[in-house]
Design an enzyme around this catalytic site. Sequence first.
Site, PDB file in Angstrom:
ATOM      1  CD  GLU A 176       0.581  23.464  33.332  1.00 31.00           C
ATOM      2  OE1 GLU A 176       0.411  22.858  34.394  1.00 31.00           O
ATOM      3  OE2 GLU A 176       1.198  24.530  33.260  1.00 31.00           O
ATOM      4  CE  LYS A 218      -1.650  25.803  34.926  1.00 34.93           C
ATOM      5  NZ  LYS A 218      -1.563  25.858  36.378  1.00 34.93           N
TER       6      LYS A 218
HETATM    7  P1  13P Z   1       2.535  29.985  36.081  1.00 30.91           P
HETATM    8  O1  13P Z   1       1.193  30.651  36.045  1.00 30.91           O
HETATM    9  O2  13P Z   1       3.537  30.657  36.960  1.00 30.91           O
HETATM   10  O3  13P Z   1       3.052  29.681  34.697  1.00 30.91           O
HETATM   11  O4  13P Z   1       2.325  28.587  36.790  1.00 30.91           O
HETATM   12  C1  13P Z   1       1.238  27.835  36.438  1.00 30.91           C
HETATM   13  C2  13P Z   1       1.563  26.412  36.581  1.00 30.91           C
HETATM   14  O5  13P Z   1       0.893  25.703  37.298  1.00 30.91           O
HETATM   15  C3  13P Z   1       2.690  25.865  35.832  1.00 30.91           C
HETATM   16  O6  13P Z   1       2.651  24.467  35.823  1.00 30.91           O
END
Ligand code: 13P
Length: 330
Positions: A176, A218
């Site tokens: 991510e 992500k």
């Molecule tokens: P949000 O969808 O609130 O941005 O959170 C996703 C997430 O896992 C952030 O690390």
Amino acid sequence: MNELKKIAKRLVSEGKGILAADESTPTCTKRFESIGVKSTELTRNEYRSWLFSTIDIEKYISGVILYHETFHQSIINTNISVPKFLKKKNILAGIKVDTGAKDFAGFSPEKITEGLDNLRPRLNDYKIHGAKFAKWRAVIKIGKNFPTKTCIAANCHALARYAALCQESGIVPIVEPEILMEGSHNIQKCYEVTENVLKNIFMDLNLFNIDLEGIILKPNMILPGEKSSERISNEKIAELTYNCLKNNVPSTVPGIAFLSGGQKSDDAAARLNLLNKIQKNKPWKLTFSYGRALQEDALTNYALKDEEKVKRALIKRAKLNHLATLGKLD
Ligand code: 13P
């Protein structure tokens, strides 16, 4: 098919996405305080137990990302551990393993995500207790003189080391890189930074021999900064996001599960829907791994301590996003 590929494919199976419920205790406390609820081990457990025990949630949710505290809790008023409960519901248990984005020495206000120390034994322990996938979030800020090459290189390097340790443990890494929406930059700047970060990530993942069929990416969507005066249609956001991914994410990656990043819940679903309408034959699945955009309404209802309303709010959002993964939201 090897185990990692099977898990990754299941996470992005047709019509399903991921519920991010891995807010750290300080973040969860902030969210609870915003609705006037005291954050304690018990309230966090109760709220999350209600989310996970929502009837039929498994129709739309393939996996849940947990925070360490929740991972070792039981579903409230039972002695069934959270990972075991999710397994029974045919939902994969995931675990946030980074220890947070910290000030990056010499490059303030940029951030570096920590958590590599002892990661191998921690992953092995999570695996024994039922974790099938993990998450590590790198944070990239856009401002006048940043992101720097140094910040991007350090964060991508850490993501690749994390991914290698996960795959060694038989755990699918969610990779991510979040380009934050905060700031006044335009959408073009977000595109350029996201593209640059994705190029660096895949270069490092290749360098570390990561099996790309056994990861989930992500990313953020391509958006103007929240303080920008630019007004961009959802169609344009979907088009730019799709192009950025098409040009930078290898087709061997099975799935891309977006973060919501502070978008309104309706926008996050509408844009995912448009993204899924662009091409019928996409190289990867496009789905959600939302925190706030799935939980916002449920959280508001938690202030009323009304279990049924919390569950109804969650299933409604989960279903809308399920439809969005199929491009059938209209
Ligand atoms: P949000 O969808 O609130 O941005 O959170 C996703 C997430 O896992 C952030 O690390």
